[in-house]
Design a protein around this motif. Structure first.
Motif, mmCIF file in Angstrom:
data_model
loop_
_atom_site.group_PDB
_atom_site.id
_atom_site.type_symbol
_atom_site.label_atom_id
_atom_site.label_comp_id
_atom_site.label_asym_id
_atom_site.label_seq_id
_atom_site.Cartn_x
_atom_site.Cartn_y
_atom_site.Cartn_z
ATOM 1 N N THR A 163 0.833 -1.190 0.000
ATOM 2 C CA THR A 163 0.000 0.000 0.000
ATOM 3 C C THR A 163 0.877 1.253 0.000
ATOM 4 O O THR A 163 0.613 2.219 -0.720
ATOM 5 C CB THR A 163 -0.914 0.014 1.242
ATOM 6 O OG1 THR A 163 -1.475 -1.274 1.394
ATOM 7 C CG2 THR A 163 -2.014 1.036 1.097
ATOM 8 N N LYS A 179 -5.437 -2.514 -5.567
ATOM 9 C CA LYS A 179 -5.981 -3.706 -4.905
ATOM 10 C C LYS A 179 -5.413 -5.005 -5.508
ATOM 11 O O LYS A 179 -4.966 -5.907 -4.782
ATOM 12 C CB LYS A 179 -7.504 -3.667 -5.043
ATOM 13 C CG LYS A 179 -8.181 -4.843 -4.396
ATOM 14 C CD LYS A 179 -8.996 -4.414 -3.204
ATOM 15 C CE LYS A 179 -9.310 -5.618 -2.371
ATOM 16 N NZ LYS A 179 -9.728 -5.325 -1.033
ATOM 17 N N ARG A 196 -1.778 -5.444 -4.794
ATOM 18 C CA ARG A 196 -1.570 -5.813 -3.388
ATOM 19 C C ARG A 196 -1.773 -7.305 -3.191
ATOM 20 O O ARG A 196 -1.018 -7.971 -2.507
ATOM 21 C CB ARG A 196 -2.558 -5.043 -2.503
ATOM 22 C CG ARG A 196 -2.185 -3.591 -2.310
ATOM 23 C CD ARG A 196 -2.514 -3.107 -0.908
ATOM 24 N NE ARG A 196 -3.853 -3.428 -0.452
ATOM 25 C CZ ARG A 196 -4.880 -2.581 -0.532
ATOM 26 N NH1 ARG A 196 -4.730 -1.391 -1.074
ATOM 27 N NH2 ARG A 196 -6.050 -2.919 -0.068
#
Lengths: 267, 263, 262
Positions: free
Chosen positions: B173, B179, B182
Motif C-alpha cells: 500500500t 488492490k 496488493r
C-alpha cells in the motif's frame, strides 16, 4: 561499469528437471480434460435445475409430517439414529485398536505400526461399499447402515485416539506404577483421565461426519433420508427434492453447531 | 480424627449432572436402536451370511482387473478435473470470504454463509442431484466433485488468508499499489504453498469419493459394484475393492509426500 | 531397611549410570542424595522401586529382593515405597481426592478399584493425609487448579494414603519457589519424624540438604563419593566431591524463615 547489474548477479540455478515436471503435468491435464464428455448435457438440464431451485424455495411442506410415518421428520430421525449408533459402536470398538496403534502403549514400533496399518486400511474402505456388503449380509435397511458406519469410523477414530494416547504425560503413569498398581489400574487411573476429554471431542467430531454419511446411505438402500430423496428424484418430484434438501441442510447445520459448542467446552 | 478437621472438610459435589447425561445417552441409544431395528440378535443371525460373503469374495478374480482399468482411469480423471475446477473457483470465493481482504461485511458474510451451506451437502447427494439434471455419465460426477472441492478449498484457504502477516500488505500500500497488485505481491506469496497443499488434500478425498460416485450413475468405477453385486459375483467385487484400495493408498502416499515438501 | 549390594547400571549405549554402589539405609533415616546433574541421583532413586532396572547387583527392601521380584510380588513391594516427583505427576484433570485415592489401588483388586468402590476407611485415610499436608479444603478441586506447591503437597498426601514405609523423593522442590520449597521440605521432615517413614530425597541445593538431612550421600559419575552425617558435609568436602568450589546456583540462599515478614 557498463554491464547492467542483472547480468552481474548470477540467478540461482533452478532445478534442471523442472520443465520435465511441467511437461508431465501438462500431459496429465490434456489427458484428463480431453476425456471429459462436455457435450453430454441433457437439453432439459436448465429446466430441471430451475425446477429444483423453485422446489427449494417453494418446498412441499406437506411432506414434513405425514400420518403414515414415511415423511421428512421420520427420515431425518432415522438418519440421526443411524449416526448415533454407528458412532457409538465405533467408539467402543476402536479403543483396543487405538491402544494397539499407540507407540507408547504397544511393545515396540513394529506392533504399533501394524496397528496403524490396519486402521488406515479400514479408513480407506468406503462406508458406502461397506454398506453394500452389509446389505448382502443382514438385508437392506438402516441396520446395514449402522454397521457400515460403525465399521468404517473405527479407522479414523482409532487413529485420532491413538494420537491422543501418544500425547499423554508419562508422569502420572510412573506415579501409579510406583505405588504398586497393576497394568489395568495404571490404564484406568493414569491414562484414561488424560485421554477422555480428547476421546469425547473426537467422537463428537466423527458424529458430525457420520450424520453427513448417513444421509447418503439411503441411495443404496441402507436407510435414512437418502431413500425418499432417491425416490423423489426418480419420480421427478422436485418440490419434494427441495424440502428434503432443505431438511438435510438444516439438520446438519444444527448438529454442527450443537456438537461444536460441546466440543469447545470439553477442551 | 479430630473434630476440627471434620468442619473444614468439603462436601462431595453433586453427581446429578453425570447421572442426567448418562440417562440422556442411554435413552438416545435405546431409541436409535429401536428406530433402526438394530439388535445383537440381528447381527448374530446375519453373521453366517457375512462369513459366506467373505468366503465367496476370496480368492479375488484377478482377470476382471483388465475390464475395470478404464473405469479406474475415468475415476482418477474425474477427481483430477473436479479438483482443478473446484480449486480455480475457490480462489475468488476465498478472497471474498476473507475479512482482511474483503473488508465489507455485507460481502464476506453472505459468501461465507453460502460456502457453509454448500459444505453441508455430501458429495454423493450432490452427484445424485446432478445426475437428475444432466443425465448419467461422468459429467455430473465431475460437477459434484467441483462443488465439494470448492467448499473445502475455499474454506481452508480463507482461514489461511486471515492469518497472513499484514506487513507486506502495508508495504505494498505504501508503495502505491492498487488492490489487484496488493493481492498479487502481498497476499498470494504468503498463501501459495498452503493453497497447493489444500488442493492436494482435496484431491485425495476426491479420489475416494469418485470411486463410489458410480453408485448413483455419476461415472467411474463405482458403477461396477452394482454390476458385480447384482450378479452375485463377489470375487469380482473383491477385485474392484482391492484395486481401489491400492490406487487410493498410492495416491494418498504420493500426495502426502508432496504436501510435506510444500510446507 | 534398604540394602544395595554392588548395584551397577549400564545403558544400552554403553554409558555407566551407576557403578558398584553399596549402601545400607536404616529405618527412619532422612537421607539426602546430592551430586551434579548427570551424577546418577535420579537413576539411583528410581532403581530402588525399580522404575529403572539395574544391570548388576541386588537391591533388597526389608527381607525381599526387588531386583528378582515379579508380577504381584513386585507390586506388593512397590506398595510399601511411595514416590514423589519433580513434576508432581498428578492426573491434572481429576480431583485431588481421586489423585490421593490412586495411592490406594495397590491394596485392592483391579476390578474393585476400577468400579471406584474404595472402602470408607480408604476415603477417611485420604482425607487424613490431605489434612496432614494442610490441603483438605481442596479435596474436590481439580488438580490443575492448584499451585505448584499445593500440587506437590497432594502428591505427598498420595504417598501418605499409600501407607508407604519408605518415601523416595526425586528433586521434589526443583520446580518450586523458595517459600513453597520450605513448606514441602518441612512436610517431608515432619512425616519422617512423626511417622518414622524412611525418606530418601534427591536435592540439588547443598544448603537445603544440610538443613534437613540426617545423612548425606554424595554421588559423582555413578559412584558414592561421600556418605556421612551432616556435620561432615562441609563446603570444603563438597568442593572435593564436585571437583570444584560450590557455585551460587547450588545454594538456595538464606533460610526463608529469616526473611522479615511485611
Amino acid at each position: 561499469m557498463s554491464k547492467p547489474w542483472s547480468e552481474i548477479v548470477p540467478k540461482p540455478r533452478k532445478n534442471r528437471f523442472r520443465w520435465l515436471i511441467y511437461v508431465a503435468l501438462a500431459a496429465i491435464y490434456i489427458w484428463a480434460f480431453s476425456g471429459v464428455p462436455f457435450n453430454g448435457f441433457k437439453e432439459t438440464a436448465g429446466v430441471i435445475t430451475k425446477a429444483i431451485f423453485s422446489g427449494i424455495f417453494s418446498p412441499d411442506w406437506g411432506f414434513v409430517y405425514l400420518p403414515d410415518g414415511e415423511d421428512l421428520l421420520h427420515g431425518l430421525l432415522e438418519t440421526l439414529a443411524i449416526s448415533v449408533l454407528g458412532t457409538f459402536i465405533s467408539t467402543f470398538v476402536c479403543i483396543p485398536f487405538a491402544f494397539w496403534a499407540a507407540v507408547n502403549m504397544s511393545r515396540g514400533k513394529v506392533i504399533s505400526g501394524s496397528g496403524k496399518l490396519v486402521l488406515s486400511f479400514v479408513r480407506t474402505f468406503p462406508e458406502i461399499v461397506m454398506a453394500l456388503l452389509f446389505i448382502k449380509a443382514v438385508g437392506p435397511g438402516s441396520f446395514a447402515g449402522v454397521l457400515a458406519l460403525g465399521l468404517h469410523s473405527i479407522g479414523m477414530l482409532g487413529k485420532l485416539f491413538a494420537d491422543e494416547i501418544e500425547n499423554i504425560d508419562r508422569g502420572p503413569l510412573e506415579a501409579l506404577i510406583s505405588s504398586g498398581a497393576s497394568r489395568m489400574q495404571v490404564l484406568w487411573f493414569a491414562v484414561l483421565p488424560q485421554v477422555l476429554p480428547g476421546f469425547l471431542s473426537y467422537t463428537l467430531y466423527r458424529f458430525e461426519i457420520n450424520v453427513r454419511s448417513a444421509t447418503i446411505l439411503g441411495v443404496i438402500g441402507a436407510g435414512g433420508i437418502g431413500t425418499p430423496l432417491i425416490f423423489a428424484l426418480g419420480a421427478r418430484n422436485w418440490d419434494r427434492v427441495g424440502i428434503i434438501l432443505l431438511g438435510i441442510i438444516v439438520m446438519i447445520t444444527v448438529i454442527d453447531i450443537i456438537s461444536g459448542t460441546i466440543r469447545k467446552r470439553l477442551v | 480424627m479430630s473434630t476440627n478437621t471434620e468442619k473444614i472438610r468439603p462436601k462431595a459435589p453433586r453427581k446429578l449432572k453425570h447421572y442426567f447425561t448418562a440417562a440422556i445417552l442411554i435413552i438416545l441409544l435405546w431409541r436409535s436402536a429401536v428406530l433402526t431395528d438394530s439388535s445383537l440378535g440381528e447381527l448374530l443371525s446375519g453373521l453366517p451370511n457375512m462369513l459366506d460373503l467373505l468366503k465367496e469374495m476370496f480368492p479375488p478374480k484377478w482377470s476382471y482387473f483388465e475390464k475395470i482399468v478404464d473405469a479406474m482411469l475415468e475415476t482418477i480423471r474425474m477427481a483430477l478435473v473436479g479438483t482443478t475446477l473446484g480449486a480455480i473457483l475457490a480462489v475468488p470465493v476465498a478472497l471474498l470470504s476473507a475479512s482482511n481482504i474483503t473488508v465489507s461485511r455485507w460481502l464476506h458474510h453472505p459468501v461465507r454463509l453460502l460456502l457453509n451451506l454448500i459444505r453441508t451437502i455430501p458429495d454423493l447427494l450432490l452427484a445424485s442431484i446432478f445426475v437428475a439434471i444432466f443425465g448419467l455419465g461422468p459429467l455430473p460426477g465431475i460437477f459434484a466433485l467441483t462443488v465439494f472441492s470448492l467448499g473445502l478449498i475455499a474454506k481452508l484457504t480463507y482461514e489461511a488468508l486471515e492469518t497472513i502477516d499484514q506487513g507486506p500488505l502495508e508495504a505494498m500500500t505504501s508503495v502505491g499499489a492498487n488492490k489487484i497488485q496488493r493481492i498479487v505481491f502481498g497476499v498470494i506469496p504468503q498463501v501459495q504453498a498452503h493453497f497447493m497443499s489444500y488442493v492436494l488434500y482435496a484431491f485425495e478425498i476426491n479420489v475416494r469419493a469418485a470411486a463410489v460416485l458410480g453408485l448413483v450413475g455419476a461415472g467411474g468405477i463405482g458403477h461396477y459394484y452394482e454390476v458385480t453385486l447384482g450378479f452375485l459375483e463377489y470375487n469380482k467385487t473383491c477385485t474392484i475393492i482391492l484395486f481401489t484400495l491400492a490406487v487410493v493408498l498410492i495416491i494418498d502416499y504420493a500426495s502426502t509426500k508432496l504436501r510435506e515438501k510444500l510446507l | 531397611m534398604i540394602e544395595l549390594h554392588n548395584v551397577s547400571k549400564t545403558y544400552s549405549n554403553g554409558t555407566k549410570g551407576l557403578n558398584g554402589i553399596n549402601l545400607t539405609i536404616a529405618h527412619g533415616e532422612f537421607v539426602v542424595i546430592v551430586g551434579l546433574s548427570g551424577a546418577g541421583k535420579s537413576t539411583l532413586l528410581r532403581s530402588i522401586n525399580r522404575l529403572h532396572d539395574i544391570t548388576e547387583g541386588d537391591i533388597r527392601i526389608g527381607s525381599q529382593s526387588i531386583t528378582k521380584a515379579k508380577g504381584s510380588q513386585l507390586r506388593r513391594i512397590r506398595r510399601d515405597i511411595g514416590m514423589i516427583f519433580q513434576s508432581f505427576n498428578l492426573v491434572k484433570r481429576t480431583t485431588v481426592l481421586r489423585n490421593v485415592l490412586a495411592g490406594r489401588v495397590g491394596y485392592h483388586s483391579t476390578l474393585r478399584t476400577i468400579l471406584g468402590r474404595f472402602p470408607k476407611s480408604d476415603i477417611e485415610l485420604a482425607f487424613q493425609a490431605l489434612d496432614r499436608v494442610n490441603i483438605v479444603e481442596k479435596a474436590y478441586s481439580r488438580a490443575d487448579q492448584l499451585s505448584g506447591g499445593q500440587q506437590q503437597r497432594v502428591a505427598i498426601a498420595r504417598v501418605l494414603a499409600q501407607e508407604a514405609r519408605v518415601i523416595l523423593a526425586d528433586e521434589p522442590v526443583a520446580s518450586l519457589d523458595p517459600l513453597t520449597t520450605k513448606q514441602v521440605m518441612d512436610d517431608l521432615k515432619k512425616i519422617n519424624t512423626e511417622l518414622g517413614i524412611t525418606t530418601i530425597v534427591n536435592l540439588h541445593f547443598i544448603d537445603l540438604a544440610r538443613q534437613y538431612a540426617t545423612r548425606i550421600i554424595g554421588l559423582r559419575a555413578g559412584e558414592v563419593v561421600f556418605d556421612g552425617p551432616v556435620s561432615e558435609a562441609t563446603d570444603e568436602r563438597f568442593a572435593e566431591i564436585y571437583g570444584r568450589p560450590i557455585q551460587k546456583d547450588e545454594l538456595l540462599g538464606e533460610p526463608v524463615a529469616e526473611v522479615p515478614v511485611s
